[in-house]
Design a protein around this motif. Structure first.
Motif, PDB file in Angstrom:
ATOM      1  N   TYR A   4     -11.229 -78.883  13.459  1.00  0.00           N
ATOM      2  CA  TYR A   4     -12.022 -77.950  12.393  1.00  0.00           C
ATOM      3  C   TYR A   4     -13.470 -78.318  12.354  1.00  0.00           C
ATOM      4  O   TYR A   4     -13.643 -79.592  12.360  1.00  0.00           O
ATOM      5  CB  TYR A   4     -11.355 -77.905  11.115  1.00  0.00           C
ATOM      6  CG  TYR A   4      -9.901 -77.773  11.122  1.00  0.00           C
ATOM      7  CD1 TYR A   4      -9.047 -76.530  10.816  1.00  0.00           C
ATOM      8  CD2 TYR A   4      -9.028 -79.036  11.137  1.00  0.00           C
ATOM      9  CE1 TYR A   4      -7.939 -76.589  10.562  1.00  0.00           C
ATOM     10  CE2 TYR A   4      -7.870 -78.849  11.151  1.00  0.00           C
ATOM     11  CZ  TYR A   4      -7.205 -77.582  10.741  1.00  0.00           C
ATOM     12  OH  TYR A   4      -5.656 -77.609  10.619  1.00  0.00           O
ATOM     13  N   ILE A   6     -16.652 -79.045  10.516  1.00  0.00           N
ATOM     14  CA  ILE A   6     -17.048 -79.258   8.926  1.00  0.00           C
ATOM     15  C   ILE A   6     -18.477 -78.991   8.766  1.00  0.00           C
ATOM     16  O   ILE A   6     -19.235 -80.018   9.420  1.00  0.00           O
ATOM     17  CB  ILE A   6     -16.269 -80.604   8.529  1.00  0.00           C
ATOM     18  CG1 ILE A   6     -14.915 -80.534   8.858  1.00  0.00           C
ATOM     19  CG2 ILE A   6     -16.860 -80.768   7.366  1.00  0.00           C
ATOM     20  CD1 ILE A   6     -14.222 -79.432   7.914  1.00  0.00           C
ATOM     21  N   LEU A  47     -13.431 -82.278  12.356  1.00  0.00           N
ATOM     22  CA  LEU A  47     -12.247 -82.937  11.708  1.00  0.00           C
ATOM     23  C   LEU A  47     -11.366 -82.835  12.769  1.00  0.00           C
ATOM     24  O   LEU A  47     -10.880 -81.628  13.370  1.00  0.00           O
ATOM     25  CB  LEU A  47     -12.055 -82.158  10.528  1.00  0.00           C
ATOM     26  CG  LEU A  47     -10.655 -82.540   9.558  1.00  0.00           C
ATOM     27  CD1 LEU A  47     -10.907 -83.827   9.107  1.00  0.00           C
ATOM     28  CD2 LEU A  47     -10.361 -81.461   8.467  1.00  0.00           C
ATOM     29  N   LEU A  56     -12.356 -87.607  10.516  1.00  0.00           N
ATOM     30  CA  LEU A  56     -13.495 -86.833  10.261  1.00  0.00           C
ATOM     31  C   LEU A  56     -14.412 -87.862  11.150  1.00  0.00           C
ATOM     32  O   LEU A  56     -14.651 -89.016  11.054  1.00  0.00           O
ATOM     33  CB  LEU A  56     -13.718 -86.851   8.710  1.00  0.00           C
ATOM     34  CG  LEU A  56     -15.256 -86.056   8.665  1.00  0.00           C
ATOM     35  CD1 LEU A  56     -15.277 -84.820   8.814  1.00  0.00           C
ATOM     36  CD2 LEU A  56     -15.414 -86.448   7.100  1.00  0.00           C
ATOM     37  N   ILE A  81     -19.336 -81.022   2.709  1.00  0.00           N
ATOM     38  CA  ILE A  81     -18.281 -81.500   3.274  1.00  0.00           C
ATOM     39  C   ILE A  81     -16.965 -80.931   2.376  1.00  0.00           C
ATOM     40  O   ILE A  81     -15.886 -80.446   2.956  1.00  0.00           O
ATOM     41  CB  ILE A  81     -18.013 -82.856   3.305  1.00  0.00           C
ATOM     42  CG1 ILE A  81     -19.052 -83.354   4.566  1.00  0.00           C
ATOM     43  CG2 ILE A  81     -16.701 -83.315   3.459  1.00  0.00           C
ATOM     44  CD1 ILE A  81     -18.942 -84.656   4.718  1.00  0.00           C
ATOM     45  N   SER A  84     -16.309 -77.509   3.149  1.00  0.00           N
ATOM     46  CA  SER A  84     -15.699 -77.114   4.369  1.00  0.00           C
ATOM     47  C   SER A  84     -14.293 -77.538   4.299  1.00  0.00           C
ATOM     48  O   SER A  84     -13.414 -76.928   5.011  1.00  0.00           O
ATOM     49  CB  SER A  84     -16.296 -77.870   5.522  1.00  0.00           C
ATOM     50  OG  SER A  84     -17.655 -77.189   5.756  1.00  0.00           O
ATOM     51  N   LEU A  85     -13.955 -78.607   3.758  1.00  0.00           N
ATOM     52  CA  LEU A  85     -12.639 -79.074   3.785  1.00  0.00           C
ATOM     53  C   LEU A  85     -11.778 -78.087   3.129  1.00  0.00           C
ATOM     54  O   LEU A  85     -10.489 -77.648   3.523  1.00  0.00           O
ATOM     55  CB  LEU A  85     -12.613 -80.593   3.159  1.00  0.00           C
ATOM     56  CG  LEU A  85     -13.052 -81.816   3.997  1.00  0.00           C
ATOM     57  CD1 LEU A  85     -13.023 -83.117   3.100  1.00  0.00           C
ATOM     58  CD2 LEU A  85     -12.380 -81.952   5.350  1.00  0.00           C
ATOM     59  N   TYR A  88     -10.154 -75.432   4.943  1.00  0.00           N
ATOM     60  CA  TYR A  88      -9.015 -75.389   5.837  1.00  0.00           C
ATOM     61  C   TYR A  88      -7.921 -76.209   4.902  1.00  0.00           C
ATOM     62  O   TYR A  88      -6.929 -76.381   5.554  1.00  0.00           O
ATOM     63  CB  TYR A  88      -9.526 -76.371   6.980  1.00  0.00           C
ATOM     64  CG  TYR A  88     -10.687 -75.863   7.638  1.00  0.00           C
ATOM     65  CD1 TYR A  88     -10.403 -74.529   8.542  1.00  0.00           C
ATOM     66  CD2 TYR A  88     -11.756 -76.316   7.626  1.00  0.00           C
ATOM     67  CE1 TYR A  88     -11.584 -74.125   9.155  1.00  0.00           C
ATOM     68  CE2 TYR A  88     -12.812 -75.864   8.361  1.00  0.00           C
ATOM     69  CZ  TYR A  88     -12.494 -74.638   9.070  1.00  0.00           C
ATOM     70  OH  TYR A  88     -13.600 -74.047   9.882  1.00  0.00           O
TER      71      TYR A  88
END
Length: 287
Positions: A4, A6, A47, A56, A81, A84-85, A88
């Protein structure tokens, strides 16, 4: 395994510093500057979800520095961050490992945060192991005068004090080595800073390379386009030359940490040397 991108937050840096001796009339064709001579810079992390590990790679600038500090870097956009985390379905407490390509503030600043009463600092990823290598750690914790402003103690020392710091094993002078605890291989380069680590990840039949500061943006592909920040520019040249040729030969997909406008690029050989082939979004290649 699943990957992913990030987004840790965009900022700006001086275009002249980013391109060293290359004239603005050349570098501004690919990286246009604003009225303050600043160019767009990304802090794009990666990630890796691999079994029970959530790794990460790099953490951006973070948000704990002073208002004066951030006035130099002109942050823009609203990426972080945490956002973005969450996109997902993850939280920073889920992170099991934080791999730092190197310890300059724009790559590891997000690893450490203020404690609750702002009397000191603590890891921003409380359940993670923080990964560096012993030689770079020594370089960063006893910095030379040129890099001292990039190696901020508050970004680095709390990793060790918390007991969460780990070093990758590597044979002396080994340039390319496996990181078995993390599931990818690492290229060690010394031109930008001592023992910067460039992850090579095998994913869906392709090799994805996290470029860090070996290739900051697509505009840096021509060999002489070396950052003024590099401590050993004459060493950057052969390191970069060898990597670019290998990347073109083997069809590597380059994950661009600092290129705010190009997520992934590929390279090709031309009469003028290695040049840009194609640009992609992450989803175009891997989803």
């Amino acid at each position: 395994m699943k990957l992913y991108p990030i987004e840790a937050g965009n900022f700006k840096l001086d275009g002249g510093a980013m391109f060293g001796v290359v004239p603005k009339s050349l570098w501004s064709r690919t990286n246009p500057a604003d009225a303050n001579n600043m160019i767009d810079i990304g802090a794009r992390c990666l990630l890796i979800e691999d079994g029970d590990k959530l790794i990460l790679i790099d953490t951006g600038l973070g948000d704990k520095q002073s208002e004066k500090f951030f006035s130099y870097y002109y942050q823009w956009g609203d990426d972080s961050i945490d956002k973005s985390l969450k996109k997902y379905g993850f939280h920073r407490d889920d992170i099991t490992d934080v791999f730092m390509t190197h310890l300059h503030f724009d790559h590891c600043g997000g690893s450490i945060q203020w404690n609750k009463d702002r009397t000191g600092y603590e890891p921003a990823f409380k359940n993670a192991r923080f990964w560096s290598n012993e030689e770079h750690w020594k370089w960063a914790t006893v910095p030379n005068a040129r890099e001292k402003a990039s190696f901020l103690k508050e970004n680095i020392i709390p990793m060790q004090e918390s007991g969460q710091l780990h070093f990758l094993d590597r044979k002396k002078d080994e340039k390319y080595a496996a990181a078995p605890d993390l599931g990818f291989d690492v290229l060690y380069v010394d031109g930008h800073t001592d023992k910067q680590m460039i992850p090579h990840i095998k994913y869906k039949g392709k090799t994805l390379v996290f470029m860090a500061d070996l290739l900051p943006t697509a505009g840096h592909i021509p060999l002489p386009y070396v950052m003024g920040y590099d401590t050993r520019p004459l060493l950057t040249l052969p390191e970069k030359d060898a990597f670019l040729k290998k990347a073109a030969d083997e069809d590597f997909y380059l994950f661009m940490e600092h290129d705010a406008h190009n997520e992934i690029i590929t390279l090709k050989h031309t009469e003028k040397g290695v040049r840009l082939n194609k640009t992609f979004t992450f989803n175009e290649i891997f989803n």
